[in-house]
Design a protein around this motif. Structure first.
Motif, PDB file in Angstrom:
ATOM      1  N   ALA A  58       6.915   3.085   1.986  1.00 21.14           N
ATOM      2  CA  ALA A  58       6.057   3.347   0.827  1.00 21.14           C
ATOM      3  C   ALA A  58       4.598   3.389   1.252  1.00 21.14           C
ATOM      4  CB  ALA A  58       6.265   2.275  -0.231  1.00 21.14           C
ATOM      5  N   THR A  59       3.823   4.263   0.601  1.00 23.15           N
ATOM      6  CA  THR A  59       2.383   4.333   0.835  1.00 23.15           C
ATOM      7  C   THR A  59       1.753   3.041   0.332  1.00 23.15           C
ATOM      8  OG1 THR A  59       2.453   6.728   0.514  1.00 23.15           O
ATOM      9  CG2 THR A  59       0.293   5.678   0.353  1.00 23.15           C
ATOM     10  N   GLN A  60       0.933   2.428   1.137  1.00 23.31           N
ATOM     11  CA  GLN A  60       0.293   1.162   0.769  1.00 23.31           C
ATOM     12  C   GLN A  60      -0.985   1.418  -0.026  1.00 23.31           C
ATOM     13  OE1 GLN A  60       1.738  -1.922   1.297  1.00 23.31           O
ATOM     14  NE2 GLN A  60       3.382  -0.476   1.765  1.00 23.31           N
ATOM     15  N   PRO A  61      -1.108   0.795  -1.216  1.00 18.10           N
ATOM     16  CA  PRO A  61      -2.310   0.982  -2.043  1.00 18.10           C
ATOM     17  C   PRO A  61      -3.562   0.420  -1.367  1.00 18.10           C
ATOM     18  CG  PRO A  61      -0.539  -0.030  -3.299  1.00 18.10           C
ATOM     19  CD  PRO A  61      -0.118  -0.035  -1.870  1.00 18.10           C
ATOM     20  N   LEU A  62      -4.684   1.064  -1.662  1.00 14.63           N
ATOM     21  CA  LEU A  62      -5.984   0.555  -1.221  1.00 14.63           C
ATOM     22  C   LEU A  62      -6.451  -0.564  -2.138  1.00 14.63           C
ATOM     23  CD1 LEU A  62      -7.738   3.997  -0.625  1.00 14.63           C
ATOM     24  CD2 LEU A  62      -6.794   2.454   1.112  1.00 14.63           C
ATOM     25  N   GLY A  63      -5.967  -0.542  -3.377  1.00 12.23           N
ATOM     26  CA  GLY A  63      -6.343  -1.524  -4.389  1.00 12.23           C
ATOM     27  C   GLY A  63      -5.690  -1.151  -5.703  1.00 12.23           C
ATOM     28  N   TYR A  64      -6.140  -1.773  -6.782  1.00 15.12           N
ATOM     29  CA  TYR A  64      -5.551  -1.557  -8.104  1.00 15.12           C
ATOM     30  C   TYR A  64      -6.652  -1.517  -9.158  1.00 15.12           C
ATOM     31  CZ  TYR A  64      -1.251  -2.869  -5.759  1.00 15.12           C
ATOM     32  OH  TYR A  64      -0.177  -2.914  -4.900  1.00 15.12           O
ATOM     33  N   ILE A  65      -6.383  -0.761 -10.244  1.00 14.29           N
ATOM     34  CA  ILE A  65      -7.270  -0.731 -11.402  1.00 14.29           C
ATOM     35  C   ILE A  65      -6.408  -0.961 -12.642  1.00 14.29           C
ATOM     36  CG2 ILE A  65      -9.001   0.771 -10.352  1.00 14.29           C
ATOM     37  CD1 ILE A  65      -7.747   3.117 -11.937  1.00 14.29           C
ATOM     38  N   PRO A  66      -7.012  -1.399 -13.757  1.00  6.92           N
ATOM     39  CA  PRO A  66      -6.228  -1.588 -14.987  1.00  6.92           C
ATOM     40  C   PRO A  66      -5.595  -0.266 -15.423  1.00  6.92           C
ATOM     41  CG  PRO A  66      -8.371  -2.646 -15.169  1.00  6.92           C
ATOM     42  CD  PRO A  66      -8.402  -1.823 -13.910  1.00  6.92           C
ATOM     43  N   GLN A  67      -4.357  -0.360 -15.881  1.00  5.79           N
ATOM     44  CA  GLN A  67      -3.612   0.816 -16.333  1.00  5.79           C
ATOM     45  C   GLN A  67      -3.798   0.983 -17.834  1.00  5.79           C
ATOM     46  OE1 GLN A  67      -2.419   3.844 -16.134  1.00  5.79           O
ATOM     47  NE2 GLN A  67      -0.880   3.345 -14.600  1.00  5.79           N
TER      48      GLN A  67
END
Length: 121
Positions: free
Chosen positions: A92-101
């Protein structure tokens, strides 16, 4: 001799360059009110698949992963679409980070860039 070298250098640079083109036409610019979008992926290594991302409802507090940009195949391995599935054994591609959905996301189509959602926007 210098001219031949220049031509070889120019040809080499052009062979390695990307020259993508995007065209978008709004409803007010078409006779029948259609929205039109097109794009060329002119790079030699681009993953030029057109991928459908389905509409989804998201639970409160959900986070959306921010994935790194990649143009070559596979540009992404995730669960966002069956076309991005991990079924071929790629990690799986690893996220750089997250934002609110947001609570709801519309379906849309994308190539190396988003194209258009289910409402023609």
């Amino acid at each position: 001799q210098p001219f031949s070298f220049f031509c070889a250098l120019l040809g080499s640079a052009l062979a390695m360059s990307d020259a993508c083109t995007s065209i978008a036409v709004g409803r007010a610019a078409t006779v029948d009110g259609s929205t039109l979008v097109t794009q060329t992926d002119d790079c030699a290594e681009c993953d030029s698949r057109i991928v459908h991302i389905p509409a989804r409802d998201h639970a409160p507090g959900s986070l959306r992963p921010i994935l790194p940009y990649a143009a070559s195949f596979p540009r992404e391995v995730s669960g966002r679409s069956s076309q991005y599935s991990e079924s071929d054994g790629r990690p799986a591609t690893q996220p750089l980070g997250y934002i609110p959905q947001v609570p709801h996301t519309f379906a849309y189509w994308e190539t190396t860039n988003p194209i258009m959602n289910e409402h023609g926007v």
